[in-house]
Design a protein around this motif. Structure first.
Motif, mmCIF file in Angstrom:
data_model
loop_
_atom_site.group_PDB
_atom_site.id
_atom_site.type_symbol
_atom_site.label_atom_id
_atom_site.label_comp_id
_atom_site.label_asym_id
_atom_site.label_seq_id
_atom_site.Cartn_x
_atom_site.Cartn_y
_atom_site.Cartn_z
ATOM 1 N N PHE A 328 -40.719 -114.951 -139.442
ATOM 2 C CA PHE A 328 -40.209 -114.373 -138.200
ATOM 3 C C PHE A 328 -38.976 -113.536 -138.481
ATOM 4 O O PHE A 328 -38.157 -113.875 -139.344
ATOM 5 C CB PHE A 328 -39.910 -115.473 -137.187
ATOM 6 C CG PHE A 328 -41.117 -116.318 -136.878
ATOM 7 C CD1 PHE A 328 -42.141 -115.805 -136.115
ATOM 8 C CD2 PHE A 328 -41.257 -117.584 -137.417
ATOM 9 C CE1 PHE A 328 -43.283 -116.554 -135.860
ATOM 10 C CE2 PHE A 328 -42.381 -118.342 -137.173
ATOM 11 C CZ PHE A 328 -43.408 -117.819 -136.392
ATOM 12 N N LEU A 329 -38.827 -112.449 -137.750
ATOM 13 C CA LEU A 329 -37.805 -111.451 -138.032
ATOM 14 C C LEU A 329 -36.814 -111.371 -136.875
ATOM 15 O O LEU A 329 -37.206 -111.411 -135.695
ATOM 16 C CB LEU A 329 -38.463 -110.099 -138.267
ATOM 17 C CG LEU A 329 -39.627 -110.127 -139.283
ATOM 18 C CD1 LEU A 329 -40.268 -108.760 -139.394
ATOM 19 C CD2 LEU A 329 -39.145 -110.615 -140.641
ATOM 20 N N TYR A 330 -35.541 -111.219 -137.229
ATOM 21 C CA TYR A 330 -34.456 -111.280 -136.251
ATOM 22 C C TYR A 330 -33.544 -110.064 -136.393
ATOM 23 O O TYR A 330 -33.481 -109.433 -137.459
ATOM 24 C CB TYR A 330 -33.621 -112.548 -136.457
ATOM 25 C CG TYR A 330 -34.396 -113.828 -136.277
ATOM 26 C CD1 TYR A 330 -34.306 -114.561 -135.102
ATOM 27 C CD2 TYR A 330 -35.236 -114.296 -137.282
ATOM 28 C CE1 TYR A 330 -35.028 -115.735 -134.935
ATOM 29 C CE2 TYR A 330 -35.961 -115.469 -137.125
ATOM 30 C CZ TYR A 330 -35.846 -116.179 -135.947
ATOM 31 O OH TYR A 330 -36.580 -117.345 -135.782
ATOM 32 N N ALA A 331 -32.815 -109.777 -135.334
ATOM 33 C CA ALA A 331 -31.819 -108.712 -135.384
ATOM 34 C C ALA A 331 -30.725 -109.072 -136.382
ATOM 35 O O ALA A 331 -30.430 -110.246 -136.609
ATOM 36 C CB ALA A 331 -31.222 -108.497 -133.997
ATOM 37 N N ALA A 332 -30.115 -108.051 -136.971
ATOM 38 C CA ALA A 332 -29.069 -108.287 -137.962
ATOM 39 C C ALA A 332 -27.732 -108.634 -137.322
ATOM 40 O O ALA A 332 -26.886 -109.267 -137.954
ATOM 41 C CB ALA A 332 -28.918 -107.050 -138.848
ATOM 42 N N ALA A 333 -27.529 -108.232 -136.077
ATOM 43 C CA ALA A 333 -26.238 -108.454 -135.422
ATOM 44 C C ALA A 333 -26.451 -108.738 -133.942
ATOM 45 O O ALA A 333 -27.482 -108.368 -133.360
ATOM 46 C CB ALA A 333 -25.338 -107.225 -135.596
ATOM 47 N N ASP A 334 -25.472 -109.410 -133.341
ATOM 48 C CA ASP A 334 -25.545 -109.701 -131.914
ATOM 49 C C ASP A 334 -25.617 -108.411 -131.100
ATOM 50 O O ASP A 334 -25.029 -107.385 -131.468
ATOM 51 C CB ASP A 334 -24.318 -110.497 -131.464
ATOM 52 C CG ASP A 334 -24.369 -111.951 -131.900
ATOM 53 O OD1 ASP A 334 -25.439 -112.387 -132.370
ATOM 54 O OD2 ASP A 334 -23.341 -112.644 -131.770
ATOM 55 N N ASP A 335 -26.353 -108.502 -129.993
ATOM 56 C CA ASP A 335 -26.436 -107.413 -129.012
ATOM 57 C C ASP A 335 -26.928 -106.103 -129.634
ATOM 58 O O ASP A 335 -26.394 -105.028 -129.377
ATOM 59 C CB ASP A 335 -25.082 -107.200 -128.323
ATOM 60 C CG ASP A 335 -24.585 -108.455 -127.632
ATOM 61 O OD1 ASP A 335 -25.407 -109.141 -127.005
ATOM 62 O OD2 ASP A 335 -23.382 -108.758 -127.740
ATOM 63 N N THR A 336 -27.957 -106.219 -130.450
ATOM 64 C CA THR A 336 -28.577 -105.033 -131.039
ATOM 65 C C THR A 336 -29.443 -104.333 -129.997
ATOM 66 O O THR A 336 -30.384 -104.920 -129.464
ATOM 67 C CB THR A 336 -29.445 -105.411 -132.250
ATOM 68 O OG1 THR A 336 -28.610 -105.989 -133.264
ATOM 69 C CG2 THR A 336 -30.154 -104.201 -132.809
#
Length: 405
Positions: A328-336
């Protein structure tokens, strides 16, 4: 009974996460969907549907089933509705795990109580209502401890605390994390001893109380001190499928919960002292685990679930022995802020099976802990003869995700 039995399906979930289950079931069963909205992607797999605004309304669903007249079983893999559906099966006199067993899975405190009474290996667990009670429980249990919501799944709201300051800092996270349909408890947090070791899950089908493992997955976790599920790996030849300690704990767990007919997703930690039960869910596993299980072994978990819901023998059997995985893949930073998202598939290994972008352009996503499972950017799957080949393919496919923000 002749022809394809009619099965009442309560909810479906996201197509990318659950569509393969309908593909498995529809050729052998007539699926009648109960859903708040009209069918969309589900339509080709259905024999009919009834718009049902509240999927927790057992009385309304009972009326629908009786009007249909020939419902042979009821089926649900949505955590929010497994308990109403168990009650629906009882109201209709159809096979099912029993609402008491499902309630004991849904409420993690009841799970711990039932397993403790039967002597099933599990972490020590204390139900607490405040930070002060959590600190006292942790001091008695001994650090590290785990703070865990009483009524969630998928590791939502679960966090490790290594010291009193961590308990104080993270108590509200465990107490306040919720999802639609989750029951609310006045006393809602468990403080548990930390079980050190690899984590696995076992999707099993239960028929007349007999437990048959279908899919054993090894879990990949991340974002400590949280327990975000980053991926899973299924090896059809995994020696744990024949491990007597694992199989014994699995059987004793279902006996303790008095789980009779249905499917379960049991999570265990492999500690130095042996396997211990982390939790039991009264449904098929999420996170594509049944999908990669089928790709690795040939087992059709959806078909097994439908069979046992109708009182039929599930007939679980493997026709291959390879390895499959999901990442599973996630954003690198908050509030992207996502402007574009997609995969560059050119040059990817042949072992790559699926590359799916879940997030949509124009949305905002964050990694854990601010973001949850519901803010994943997408997922990739791979199938190959060996675990090393699958892992390499998943790495390559993960690196092919392209996001502009």
């Amino acid at each position: 009974m002749t022809g394809r039995p009619r099965v009442l399906l309560v909810g479906t979930g996201h197509r990318e996460y659950r569509g393969y289950l309908l593909e498995q079931i529809a050729p052998q069963y007539r699926l009648h969907l109960l859903s708040p909205g009209e069918p969309t992607w589900e339509a080709p797999y259905l024999s009919g549907s009834t718009r049902t605004p509240d999927l927790s309304d057992v009385d309304a669903m009972t009326v629908t089933a009786k009007d249909l007249g020939d419902v042979a079983g009821v089926l649900c893999w949505d955590e929010a509705f497994v308990l109403p559906v168990a009650r629906l099966a009882e109201a209709l006199g159809l096979p099912g795990p029993g609402s008491a067993a499902v309630a004991a899975c849904r409420d993690k405190h009841l799970t711990r109580t039932a397993l403790a009474a039967a002597g099933v290996p599990q972490p020590e667990s204390v139900l607490v209502a405040s930070v002060e009670q959590a600190l006292a429980a942790a001091a008695r249990i001994g650090y590290p401890v785990v703070l865990k919501p009483r009524a969630l799944a998928a590791s939502l709201g679960v966090v490790r605390a290594d010291a009193p300051a961590d308990v104080a800092a993270h108590f509200a996270f465990a107490r306040d994390t919720t999802v639609p349909g989750a029951p609310a408890y006045e006393v809602s947090v468990l403080v548990e001893s930390y079980a050190d070791g690899p984590e696995i899950s076992v999707d099993a089908v239960v028929h007349g109380g007999r437990v048959t493992p279908m899919v054993l997955a090894r879990k990949r976790l991340g974002y400590p001190p949280f327990f975000e599920e980053l991926g899973h790996l299924v090896d059809a030849a995994d020696p744990l499928l024949r491990d007597e300690a694992v199989l014994t704990v699995l059987r004793r767990t279902h006996d303790a919960l008095r789980y009779r007919d249905g499917v379960t997703h049991t999570e265990l930690r492999l500690t130095a002292a042996g396997p211990v039960v982390i939790e039991v869910n009264a449904r098929l596993g999420g996170d594509l685990i049944p999908y990669i299980g089928g790709r690795a072994t040939g087992v059709a978990p959806g078909l097994a679930a439908a069979a046992v819901a109708c009182g039929r023998s599930p007939g679980v059997g493997c026709d291959r022995s390879i390895v499959a995985g999901v990442r599973f893949l996630y954003a690198a930073a908050d509030d992207t802020h996502i402007e574009t998202i997609g995969f560059e598939r050119e040059g990817l290994p042949d072992a790559v099976d699926r590359t799916v972008a879940i997030a949509k352009p124009g949305t905002v996503a964050s990694p854990p802990p601010k973001g949850t499972t519901f803010e994943r950017l997408g997922f990739v799957t791979a199938v190959a003869p060996t675990a090393a080949q699958v892992s390499a393919a998943l790495d390559a496919a993960s690196g092919a995700l392209r996001v502009t923000s």
